[in-house]
Scaffold this motif. Structure first.
Motif, PDB file in Angstrom:
ATOM      1  N   VAL A  57       6.915  24.977  -8.886  1.00  0.00           N
ATOM      2  CA  VAL A  57       6.460  26.065  -9.514  1.00  0.00           C
ATOM      3  C   VAL A  57       7.158  26.458 -10.946  1.00  0.00           C
ATOM      4  O   VAL A  57       8.358  26.100 -10.962  1.00  0.00           O
ATOM      5  N   THR A  58       6.393  27.037 -11.708  1.00  0.00           N
ATOM      6  CA  THR A  58       6.748  27.424 -12.981  1.00  0.00           C
ATOM      7  C   THR A  58       6.952  28.766 -12.995  1.00  0.00           C
ATOM      8  O   THR A  58       6.147  29.468 -12.886  1.00  0.00           O
ATOM      9  N   VAL A  59       8.229  29.413 -13.407  1.00  0.00           N
ATOM     10  CA  VAL A  59       8.498  30.822 -13.534  1.00  0.00           C
ATOM     11  C   VAL A  59       8.429  31.064 -14.877  1.00  0.00           C
ATOM     12  O   VAL A  59       9.215  30.624 -15.652  1.00  0.00           O
ATOM     13  N   ALA A  60       7.277  31.827 -15.077  1.00  0.00           N
ATOM     14  CA  ALA A  60       7.007  32.311 -16.503  1.00  0.00           C
ATOM     15  C   ALA A  60       7.724  33.501 -16.810  1.00  0.00           C
ATOM     16  O   ALA A  60       8.210  33.851 -18.193  1.00  0.00           O
ATOM     17  N   GLY A  61       8.200  34.296 -16.201  1.00  0.00           N
ATOM     18  CA  GLY A  61       8.974  35.444 -16.286  1.00  0.00           C
ATOM     19  C   GLY A  61      10.310  35.164 -16.713  1.00  0.00           C
ATOM     20  O   GLY A  61      10.868  34.287 -16.826  1.00  0.00           O
ATOM     21  N   ARG A  62      11.249  36.436 -16.956  1.00  0.00           N
ATOM     22  CA  ARG A  62      12.567  36.274 -17.205  1.00  0.00           C
ATOM     23  C   ARG A  62      13.522  36.054 -16.079  1.00  0.00           C
ATOM     24  O   ARG A  62      13.147  36.758 -14.991  1.00  0.00           O
ATOM     25  N   VAL A  63      14.394  35.362 -16.025  1.00  0.00           N
ATOM     26  CA  VAL A  63      15.263  35.202 -14.903  1.00  0.00           C
ATOM     27  C   VAL A  63      16.489  35.597 -15.163  1.00  0.00           C
ATOM     28  O   VAL A  63      17.288  35.391 -15.999  1.00  0.00           O
ATOM     29  N   VAL A  64      17.155  36.351 -14.111  1.00  0.00           N
ATOM     30  CA  VAL A  64      18.361  36.931 -14.503  1.00  0.00           C
ATOM     31  C   VAL A  64      19.162  36.908 -13.169  1.00  0.00           C
ATOM     32  O   VAL A  64      18.605  36.881 -12.031  1.00  0.00           O
ATOM     33  N   SER A  65      20.437  36.756 -13.314  1.00  0.00           N
ATOM     34  CA  SER A  65      21.344  36.642 -11.984  1.00  0.00           C
ATOM     35  C   SER A  65      21.596  38.047 -11.358  1.00  0.00           C
ATOM     36  O   SER A  65      21.487  39.186 -12.029  1.00  0.00           O
ATOM     37  N   TYR A  66      21.505  37.990 -10.014  1.00  0.00           N
ATOM     38  CA  TYR A  66      21.499  39.387  -9.254  1.00  0.00           C
ATOM     39  C   TYR A  66      22.286  38.881  -7.993  1.00  0.00           C
ATOM     40  O   TYR A  66      21.999  38.498  -6.902  1.00  0.00           O
ATOM     41  N   PHE A  67      23.781  39.022  -8.189  1.00  0.00           N
ATOM     42  CA  PHE A  67      24.719  38.750  -6.783  1.00  0.00           C
ATOM     43  C   PHE A  67      25.683  39.873  -6.794  1.00  0.00           C
ATOM     44  O   PHE A  67      25.555  40.967  -7.337  1.00  0.00           O
ATOM     45  N   GLU A  68      26.393  39.670  -5.638  1.00  0.00           N
ATOM     46  CA  GLU A  68      27.497  40.662  -5.323  1.00  0.00           C
ATOM     47  C   GLU A  68      28.198  41.280  -6.394  1.00  0.00           C
ATOM     48  O   GLU A  68      28.587  42.339  -6.442  1.00  0.00           O
ATOM     49  N   GLY A  69      28.632  40.319  -7.236  1.00  0.00           N
ATOM     50  CA  GLY A  69      29.381  40.745  -8.355  1.00  0.00           C
ATOM     51  C   GLY A  69      28.894  41.627  -9.475  1.00  0.00           C
ATOM     52  O   GLY A  69      29.591  42.320 -10.286  1.00  0.00           O
ATOM     53  N   ASN A  70      27.456  41.363  -9.475  1.00  0.00           N
ATOM     54  CA  ASN A  70      26.987  42.114 -10.726  1.00  0.00           C
ATOM     55  C   ASN A  70      25.853  43.122 -10.270  1.00  0.00           C
ATOM     56  O   ASN A  70      25.256  43.790 -11.047  1.00  0.00           O
ATOM     57  N   GLU A  71      25.840  43.170  -8.870  1.00  0.00           N
ATOM     58  CA  GLU A  71      24.578  44.040  -8.370  1.00  0.00           C
ATOM     59  C   GLU A  71      24.605  45.435  -8.677  1.00  0.00           C
ATOM     60  O   GLU A  71      23.568  45.969  -9.205  1.00  0.00           O
ATOM     61  N   GLU A  72      25.616  46.047  -8.713  1.00  0.00           N
ATOM     62  CA  GLU A  72      25.974  47.622  -8.795  1.00  0.00           C
ATOM     63  C   GLU A  72      25.551  47.746 -10.467  1.00  0.00           C
ATOM     64  O   GLU A  72      24.944  48.713 -10.764  1.00  0.00           O
ATOM     65  N   ARG A  73      25.927  46.899 -11.207  1.00  0.00           N
ATOM     66  CA  ARG A  73      25.775  47.202 -12.878  1.00  0.00           C
ATOM     67  C   ARG A  73      24.468  46.823 -13.048  1.00  0.00           C
ATOM     68  O   ARG A  73      23.937  47.667 -13.924  1.00  0.00           O
ATOM     69  N   ARG A  74      23.830  45.970 -12.451  1.00  0.00           N
ATOM     70  CA  ARG A  74      22.483  45.342 -12.810  1.00  0.00           C
ATOM     71  C   ARG A  74      21.346  46.335 -12.347  1.00  0.00           C
ATOM     72  O   ARG A  74      20.380  46.172 -13.124  1.00  0.00           O
ATOM     73  N   GLY A  86       5.754  31.088  -3.858  1.00  0.00           N
ATOM     74  CA  GLY A  86       5.534  30.224  -5.202  1.00  0.00           C
ATOM     75  C   GLY A  86       4.580  31.171  -5.946  1.00  0.00           C
ATOM     76  O   GLY A  86       5.022  31.250  -7.242  1.00  0.00           O
ATOM     77  N   GLU A  87       3.730  31.741  -5.447  1.00  0.00           N
ATOM     78  CA  GLU A  87       2.999  32.930  -6.217  1.00  0.00           C
ATOM     79  C   GLU A  87       3.624  34.125  -6.893  1.00  0.00           C
ATOM     80  O   GLU A  87       3.450  34.268  -8.029  1.00  0.00           O
ATOM     81  N   VAL A  88       4.325  34.554  -6.103  1.00  0.00           N
ATOM     82  CA  VAL A  88       5.312  35.956  -6.344  1.00  0.00           C
ATOM     83  C   VAL A  88       6.295  35.257  -7.582  1.00  0.00           C
ATOM     84  O   VAL A  88       6.317  35.917  -8.554  1.00  0.00           O
ATOM     85  N   LEU A  89       6.845  34.219  -7.285  1.00  0.00           N
ATOM     86  CA  LEU A  89       7.727  33.756  -8.322  1.00  0.00           C
ATOM     87  C   LEU A  89       7.198  33.464  -9.660  1.00  0.00           C
ATOM     88  O   LEU A  89       7.787  33.649 -10.751  1.00  0.00           O
ATOM     89  N   ALA A  90       5.920  32.816  -9.582  1.00  0.00           N
ATOM     90  CA  ALA A  90       5.376  32.497 -10.877  1.00  0.00           C
ATOM     91  C   ALA A  90       4.637  33.463 -11.592  1.00  0.00           C
ATOM     92  O   ALA A  90       4.872  33.610 -12.623  1.00  0.00           O
ATOM     93  N   GLY A  91       4.327  34.372 -10.759  1.00  0.00           N
ATOM     94  CA  GLY A  91       3.603  35.810 -11.482  1.00  0.00           C
ATOM     95  C   GLY A  91       4.563  36.924 -11.838  1.00  0.00           C
ATOM     96  O   GLY A  91       4.170  37.740 -12.858  1.00  0.00           O
ATOM     97  N   ALA A  92       6.035  36.858 -11.391  1.00  0.00           N
ATOM     98  CA  ALA A  92       6.787  37.880 -11.624  1.00  0.00           C
ATOM     99  C   ALA A  92       7.120  37.945 -12.974  1.00  0.00           C
ATOM    100  O   ALA A  92       7.169  37.124 -13.756  1.00  0.00           O
ATOM    101  N   ASP A  93       7.356  39.345 -13.628  1.00  0.00           N
ATOM    102  CA  ASP A  93       7.956  39.604 -14.949  1.00  0.00           C
ATOM    103  C   ASP A  93       9.574  39.261 -15.063  1.00  0.00           C
ATOM    104  O   ASP A  93       9.895  38.795 -16.202  1.00  0.00           O
ATOM    105  N   ILE A  94      10.048  39.461 -13.834  1.00  0.00           N
ATOM    106  CA  ILE A  94      11.536  39.365 -13.737  1.00  0.00           C
ATOM    107  C   ILE A  94      11.889  38.737 -12.436  1.00  0.00           C
ATOM    108  O   ILE A  94      11.260  39.334 -11.414  1.00  0.00           O
ATOM    109  N   VAL A  95      12.587  37.823 -12.365  1.00  0.00           N
ATOM    110  CA  VAL A  95      13.151  37.108 -11.112  1.00  0.00           C
ATOM    111  C   VAL A  95      14.561  37.565 -11.035  1.00  0.00           C
ATOM    112  O   VAL A  95      15.185  36.656 -11.703  1.00  0.00           O
ATOM    113  N   ALA A  96      14.967  38.236 -10.111  1.00  0.00           N
ATOM    114  CA  ALA A  96      16.489  38.406 -10.047  1.00  0.00           C
ATOM    115  C   ALA A  96      16.792  37.618  -8.868  1.00  0.00           C
ATOM    116  O   ALA A  96      16.533  37.827  -7.753  1.00  0.00           O
TER     117      ALA A  96
END
Length: 283
Positions: free
Chosen positions: A54-71, A28-38
C-alpha cells in the motif's frame, strides 16, 4: 453541534495485531486515500504498508501518548479544513487503551463525522481463545503501575462476576499476577495470551497462582492480554478426592490423555494441576 461544510472525516483504522494477513482490504484503501495518517508508530506503519503493498499518498504524522494532547487540536483543525484523517495504532482499534479517544472527542465536538474501518482487537481475540465465559465481560485496560494503587484496584474487582480482560506490560506482569492471585485467590482460572497472531503466540490457561509462579521466572516477553474468570465462574465448593479421580478417569475413558484430563478437571474446578495430579497418583 457545529456544522462541517468542508467534508472532513475521521476514520479509526483497526490494524493487525501482528500478522499482516489479518488486514482488511478496506484498511489499505483508507490508508492509501487519507489526506493525513496519524500513526502511533510511523515505523510500524511503514512496515505494515510495505507488507500490504500500500502506498500512502497523504501526510504521515506521529500520534502517540507523548504528543496526543498537543497534536489533537492540529488534527481537528485539519478535519475542519476538509481533510480525511486516518488514525492507526500499533495493533488493534484506536481509542482502546491506545491513542484516539481525544481526537474522537475533539472531532465530535467540532461536528466532524467519525467512522471506523474495523479490524482486529486483542480484547475479543483473547476472550475467544481463553476458554473462559465470553457472554459477559468487562475490559479494565492497563492496571495502575504502582503496587499500592494496583492492589487497591484489584480488591475492588475481586467480586466482579463478569470475565475480566487486562492489558499488561512484560516487565510488570509478574507483579500484576502476584497481586491478582492475592486479591482473587490463587485458584481463580485465567488465561495469559502473549503475542497473539504472531510467530511466537502463546496462550497459558492456568489458575492465577500458577501463572504468577510462571511469570516470576522472568520468561514473559511481548504484548500480553490477560483474561481472568469472574467471581461467579469460581466453583462454590471443592469436590472430594474421589470425585476428582472419577472425573479424570471419565475423561480418560472418553479418549483424553491423563495429562489433558488432569488439566481439564483442574480448570473446571479452579484447582492447580499439581494438586489434581497428586490426588490422581496418590497411593
Amino acid at each position: 453541534m457545529p456544522e462541517n461544510p468542508e467534508g472532513g472525516r475521521l476514520v479509526l483504522v483497526g490494524a493487525p495485531l501482528g500478522n499482516p494477513a489479518d488486514a482488511s482490504a478496506r484498511l489499505g484503501e483508507v490508508l492509501a486515500g487519507a489526506d493525513i495518517v496519524a500513526a502511533e508508530d510511523t515505523r510500524r506503519l511503514s512496515r505494515l504498508t510495505r507488507d500490504l503493498s500500500v502506498t500512502v499518498a497523504g501526510r504521515v504524522v506521529s500520534y502517540f501518548e507523548g504528543n496526543e494532547e498537543r497534536r489533537t487540536p492540529e488534527l481537528v483543525q485539519a478535519l475542519l479544513d476538509g481533510a480525511t484523517v486516518a488514525v492507526v495504532t500499533d495493533g488493534g482499534m484506536p481509542s482502546v487503551s491506545d491513542p484516539g479517544y481525544r481526537l474522537v472527542r475533539g472531532a465530535l465536538a467540532a461536528g466532524v463525522p467519525v467512522t471506523a474501518a474495523p479490524g482486529p482487537s486483542a480484547v475479543t481475540t483473547a476472550l475467544a481463545v481463553s476458554g473462559l465465559p465470553c457472554d459477559r465481560f468487562c475490559f479494565e485496560g492497563f492496571l495502575p503501575r504502582s503496587g499500592g494503587a494496583r492492589r487497591s484496584r484489584l480488591r475492588g474487582l475481586a467480586a466482579e462476576e463478569r470475565t475480566l480482560v487486562f492489558f499488561e506490560a512484560p516487565h510488570r506482569i509478574a507483579g500484576a499476577l502476584a497481586d491478582l492471585a492475592e486479591a482473587f485467590g490463587p485458584d481463580r482460572p485465567a488465561a495469559l495470551c502473549r503475542e497473539l497472531t504472531k510467530t511466537y503466540e502463546e496462550v497459558l490457561r492456568r489458575p492465577l497462582g500458577e501463572l504468577a509462579e510462571w511469570a516470576a521466572s522472568g520468561t514473559a516477553r511481548g504484548e500480553i492480554t490477560l483474561v481472568v474468570a469472574g467471581a461467579s465462574a469460581v466453583p462454590a465448593s471443592r469436590p472430594d478426592d474421589d470425585a476428582l479421580r472419577a472425573a479424570v478417569a471419565a475423561l480418560e475413558t472418553a479418549g483424553s490423555s491423563r495429562r489433558d484430563a488432569i488439566a481439564a478437571v483442574a480448570t473446571e474446578y479452579g484447582l492447580r494441576r499439581r494438586e489434581v495430579y497428586g490426588i490422581v497418583h496418590a497411593d
